[in-house]
Motif scaffolding. Structure first.
Motif, PDB file in Angstrom:
ATOM      1  N   PHE A  55       0.835  -1.201   0.000  1.00 57.11           N
ATOM      2  CA  PHE A  55       0.000   0.000   0.000  1.00 57.11           C
ATOM      3  C   PHE A  55       0.872   1.254   0.000  1.00 57.11           C
ATOM      4  CE2 PHE A  55      -2.402   3.301   2.286  1.00 57.11           C
ATOM      5  CZ  PHE A  55      -3.515   3.394   1.461  1.00 57.11           C
ATOM      6  N   LEU A  56       1.930   1.253   0.790  1.00 54.82           N
ATOM      7  CA  LEU A  56       2.838   2.403   0.820  1.00 54.82           C
ATOM      8  C   LEU A  56       3.549   2.569  -0.515  1.00 54.82           C
ATOM      9  CD1 LEU A  56       4.387   2.039   4.390  1.00 54.82           C
ATOM     10  CD2 LEU A  56       2.613   3.638   3.638  1.00 54.82           C
ATOM     11  N   LYS A  57       3.934   1.443  -1.141  1.00 56.43           N
ATOM     12  CA  LYS A  57       4.558   1.512  -2.462  1.00 56.43           C
ATOM     13  C   LYS A  57       3.615   2.170  -3.474  1.00 56.43           C
ATOM     14  CE  LYS A  57       7.608  -2.544  -2.125  1.00 56.43           C
ATOM     15  NZ  LYS A  57       7.906  -3.886  -2.689  1.00 56.43           N
ATOM     16  N   GLN A  58       2.336   1.846  -3.365  1.00 56.29           N
ATOM     17  CA  GLN A  58       1.359   2.429  -4.292  1.00 56.29           C
ATOM     18  C   GLN A  58       1.308   3.949  -4.140  1.00 56.29           C
ATOM     19  OE1 GLN A  58       1.264  -0.592  -6.009  1.00 56.29           O
ATOM     20  NE2 GLN A  58      -0.666   0.287  -6.666  1.00 56.29           N
ATOM     21  N   LEU A  59       1.364   4.410  -2.913  1.00 58.37           N
ATOM     22  CA  LEU A  59       1.317   5.855  -2.674  1.00 58.37           C
ATOM     23  C   LEU A  59       2.583   6.537  -3.185  1.00 58.37           C
ATOM     24  CD1 LEU A  59      -0.232   5.994   0.924  1.00 58.37           C
ATOM     25  CD2 LEU A  59      -1.402   6.139  -1.288  1.00 58.37           C
ATOM     26  N   VAL A  60       3.728   5.921  -2.966  1.00 55.65           N
ATOM     27  CA  VAL A  60       4.981   6.506  -3.442  1.00 55.65           C
ATOM     28  C   VAL A  60       4.992   6.545  -4.974  1.00 55.65           C
ATOM     29  CG1 VAL A  60       7.488   6.208  -3.544  1.00 55.65           C
ATOM     30  CG2 VAL A  60       6.274   5.825  -1.395  1.00 55.65           C
ATOM     31  N   GLY A  61       4.531   5.477  -5.611  1.00 55.85           N
ATOM     32  CA  GLY A  61       4.460   5.457  -7.064  1.00 55.85           C
ATOM     33  C   GLY A  61       3.580   6.569  -7.603  1.00 55.85           C
ATOM     34  N   ALA A  62       2.452   6.790  -6.940  1.00 61.57           N
ATOM     35  CA  ALA A  62       1.550   7.871  -7.359  1.00 61.57           C
ATOM     36  C   ALA A  62       2.213   9.227  -7.217  1.00 61.57           C
ATOM     37  CB  ALA A  62       0.265   7.815  -6.535  1.00 61.57           C
ATOM     38  N   LEU A  63       2.951   9.424  -6.131  1.00 60.28           N
ATOM     39  CA  LEU A  63       3.630  10.707  -5.919  1.00 60.28           C
ATOM     40  C   LEU A  63       4.662  10.974  -7.007  1.00 60.28           C
ATOM     41  CD1 LEU A  63       4.118  10.686  -2.038  1.00 60.28           C
ATOM     42  CD2 LEU A  63       2.523  12.104  -3.369  1.00 60.28           C
ATOM     43  N   PHE A  64       5.378   9.922  -7.435  1.00 59.37           N
ATOM     44  CA  PHE A  64       6.351  10.101  -8.517  1.00 59.37           C
ATOM     45  C   PHE A  64       5.657  10.531  -9.801  1.00 59.37           C
ATOM     46  CE2 PHE A  64       8.429   8.382 -12.306  1.00 59.37           C
ATOM     47  CZ  PHE A  64       9.629   9.064 -12.249  1.00 59.37           C
ATOM     48  N   VAL A  65       4.584   9.854 -10.160  1.00 54.94           N
ATOM     49  CA  VAL A  65       3.855  10.175 -11.392  1.00 54.94           C
ATOM     50  C   VAL A  65       3.289  11.591 -11.322  1.00 54.94           C
ATOM     51  CG1 VAL A  65       1.864   9.566 -12.826  1.00 54.94           C
ATOM     52  CG2 VAL A  65       3.336   7.765 -11.897  1.00 54.94           C
ATOM     53  N   ILE A  66       2.728  11.950 -10.182  1.00 51.16           N
ATOM     54  CA  ILE A  66       2.166  13.297 -10.015  1.00 51.16           C
ATOM     55  C   ILE A  66       3.271  14.349 -10.140  1.00 51.16           C
ATOM     56  CG2 ILE A  66       1.107  14.868  -8.341  1.00 51.16           C
ATOM     57  CD1 ILE A  66      -0.452  12.401  -7.281  1.00 51.16           C
ATOM     58  N   GLY A  67       4.347  14.154  -9.418  1.00 46.40           N
ATOM     59  CA  GLY A  67       5.431  15.138  -9.446  1.00 46.40           C
ATOM     60  C   GLY A  67       6.041  15.303 -10.820  1.00 46.40           C
ATOM     61  N   TRP A  68       6.309  14.173 -11.490  1.00 51.34           N
ATOM     62  CA  TRP A  68       6.920  14.260 -12.818  1.00 51.34           C
ATOM     63  C   TRP A  68       6.006  14.985 -13.797  1.00 51.34           C
ATOM     64  CZ3 TRP A  68      11.735  13.480 -14.472  1.00 51.34           C
ATOM     65  CH2 TRP A  68      11.953  13.521 -15.856  1.00 51.34           C
ATOM     66  N   ASN A  69       4.715  14.722 -13.729  1.00 51.71           N
ATOM     67  CA  ASN A  69       3.795  15.358 -14.666  1.00 51.71           C
ATOM     68  C   ASN A  69       3.597  16.840 -14.388  1.00 51.71           C
ATOM     69  OD1 ASN A  69       2.238  13.476 -16.734  1.00 51.71           O
ATOM     70  ND2 ASN A  69       2.717  12.250 -14.941  1.00 51.71           N
ATOM     71  N   ILE A  70       3.629  17.229 -13.144  1.00 58.65           N
ATOM     72  CA  ILE A  70       3.549  18.657 -12.840  1.00 58.65           C
ATOM     73  C   ILE A  70       4.762  19.384 -13.431  1.00 58.65           C
ATOM     74  CG2 ILE A  70       3.668  20.358 -10.984  1.00 58.65           C
ATOM     75  CD1 ILE A  70       2.024  18.440  -9.260  1.00 58.65           C
ATOM     76  N   ILE A  71       5.942  18.817 -13.205  1.00 58.10           N
ATOM     77  CA  ILE A  71       7.169  19.472 -13.672  1.00 58.10           C
ATOM     78  C   ILE A  71       7.268  19.436 -15.191  1.00 58.10           C
ATOM     79  CG2 ILE A  71       9.689  19.342 -13.646  1.00 58.10           C
ATOM     80  CD1 ILE A  71       9.438  18.207 -10.775  1.00 58.10           C
TER      81      ILE A  71
END
Length: 486
Positions: A397-413
């Motif tokens: 579950f924690l891995k899923q959240l970290v993966g989402a944060l990476f995708v969100i951050g990369w797309n914002i930038i």
């Protein structure tokens, strides 16, 4: 007993490694996913917007589909599924050569090792040609761009959009695809994204929202009143989107196997549940069901199940449908009106809610409900499981959240940098006179030519001149300037 001729190898067209059933299903699944975009989302976008933006909205989807295909085979496929360049990016190269395309499909960086260096999962090598895999993965890339467009319909400069599509595909989409699917660091860490909840939906929802911020809002009149110009045609587009999702999730195991069957059933169960829950909430709070609301609920259900379609049990698909029909409904109908940021950003089709929120929800719920036996069938990390099943599920579950944060951050930038770069050369938003007029000013075309509604198609702008003696005799100018085919 000898095999029937249909099942015997016929070299060289049918090499020993080719499974005709898998290849047939993969090409069918790719076609279904392609139909989601062209004509599915082309029809949906052209119908769900205000009449004056029907042509422009449909064209943005059509252009993205065509442009993505050329970039995909020129360089992007191997950036997403080829040899590793960086932990989050593959080496770009063409996927056009006959020698490359007729070889057995493989994802070279997908072999997974235990921490001690022993091999845990072999390289993914589907039993069909590379050409089938290249085209299948293209359809995912194309639909991601088209979903992203939903955030900027009705005001983005079409030339800026034409520049944005290839840049975003290269510098944003390929990073997420390689990281989670192509053998990148999130893939080997064990983040689960069965069919694109993160790679496609979270990325398109976040990038669409960011793009909407930088492009700016529609005209005030368009924001206040933006009725669909054809509800029935909108439903036809939505139907193609729904039915095409069977290829979306059913083709992701790269084979016609039991995971594919489970995924197709779960996909439809979750979508139906979500649609019904969204409709019931509309009735409870607004007194009547909304067709547009039902379509939104359908989409959120399809998006939510995507990260775990082949990895969760049927009851979990129902639970995910209930949550995907209610949580995005709440963020769109209640939270949106109370949030200053959400109010400031003009997200035309609410892709933030239908894709980013629903995709993140689906990824998190997959971290809860991923069933161990189903996970062991296709995931590279064999002991993967959701938190509901104990063991190391809490870590998942924690891995899923970290993966989402990476995708969100990369797309914002990446989306911000790309748009600011394009803005150096051209405006991101249409000029005011085009915003007022719509399709006729942008394309010289309008969606509908109705009797008695004045001239809607000017022959002089499209190859004909009334004074030209070579003008076909069967074309005549009728009452009030309407072109009539005699």
């Amino acid at each position: 007993m000898a095999d029937a001729p249909a099942y015997q190898p016929m070299l060289p067209a049918v090499p020993p490694w080719l499974n005709k059933g898998d290849n047939a299903w993969q090409l069918t699944a790719a076609t279904l996913v392609g139909l989601q975009s062209m004509p599915g989302l082309v029809i949906l976008y052209g119908s769900i917007v205000k009449k004056k933006w029907a042509v422009n909205s449909a064209f943005m989807a059509l252009y993205a589909f065509a442009a993505a295909l050329i970039l995909w085979v020129l360089v992007c496929y191997r950036m997403a599924f080829g040899d590793k360049l960086l932990p989050f990016w593959g080496k770009g190269a063409p996927a056009l050569g006959q020698k490359y395309l007729i070889a057995q499909a493989k994802i070279p960086e997908s072999v997974h090792y235990h921490s001690n260096g022993d091999e845990e999962s072999p390289m993914t090598e589907p039993l069909y040609p590379m050409a089938s895999l290249v085209y299948f993965e293209f359809t995912f890339a194309a639909i991601t761009l088209i979903l992203l467009a939903g955030g900027v319909l009705g005001r983005m400069n079409i030339k800026a959009w034409m520049a944005f599509v290839p840049l975003w595909l290269i510098f944003s989409y390929t990073v997420g695809a390689f990281s989670l699917w192509g053998g990148g660091f999130l893939y080997h860490w064990g983040v689960i994204d069965y069919s694109g909840g993160y790679v496609i939906h979270v990325s398109s929802g976040i990038a669409g929202f960011v793009a909407a911020y930088w492009v700016g809002p529609r005209l005030k009149s368009d924001r206040e009143r933006f009725p669909p110009n054809n509800v029935l045609l909108m439903l036809a587009g939505a139907g193609l989107l729904w039915m095409g999702w069977s290829g979306f999730n059913g083709g992701s195991p790269y084979a016609a196997n039991i995971t594919s069957s489970v995924a197709v059933l779960n996909t439809n169960v979750c979508a139906a549940t979500s649609l019904l829950v969204w409709t019931c909430l509309d009735v409870a709070f607004f007194g009547r069901p909304s067709v547009i609301g039902a379509v939104q609920g359908m989409i959120t259900g399809l998006v939510c199940i995507t990260p775990g379609a082949g990895l969760v049990q049927g009851w979990a698909a129902v639970v995910m449908g209930i949550l995907s029909g209610s949580i995005p409904w709440f963020t769109m109908m209640i939270l949106h009106k109370k949030s200053t940021l959400l109010q400031q950003v003009d997200d035309t089709l609410a892709v933030f809610h239908t894709h980013a929120v629903a995709g993140l929800l689906g990824g998190a719920l997959t971290g809860l409900f991923a069933e161990p036996t189903l996970c062991s069938l296709i995931l590279p990390v064999k002991n993967s499981r959701g938190a509901f099943y104990g063991g190391n599920g809490g870590v998942q579950f924690l891995k899923q959240l970290v993966g989402a944060l990476f995708v969100i951050g990369w797309n914002i930038i990446s989306t911000t940098v790309i748009l600011l770069f394009i803005r150096l050369f051209m405006p991101l938003r249409m000029p005011e006179h085009e915003l007022v007029i719509g399709d006729d000013a942008v394309h010289g075309e309008e969606a509908y030519a109705l009797w008695g509604d004045g001239e809607k198609y000017d022959p002089t702008r499209h190859g004909y001149d009334n004074s030209d003696e070579n003008m076909p005799a069967r074309v005549a100018i009728g009452a009030r300037g309407v072109t009539i085919q005699l």
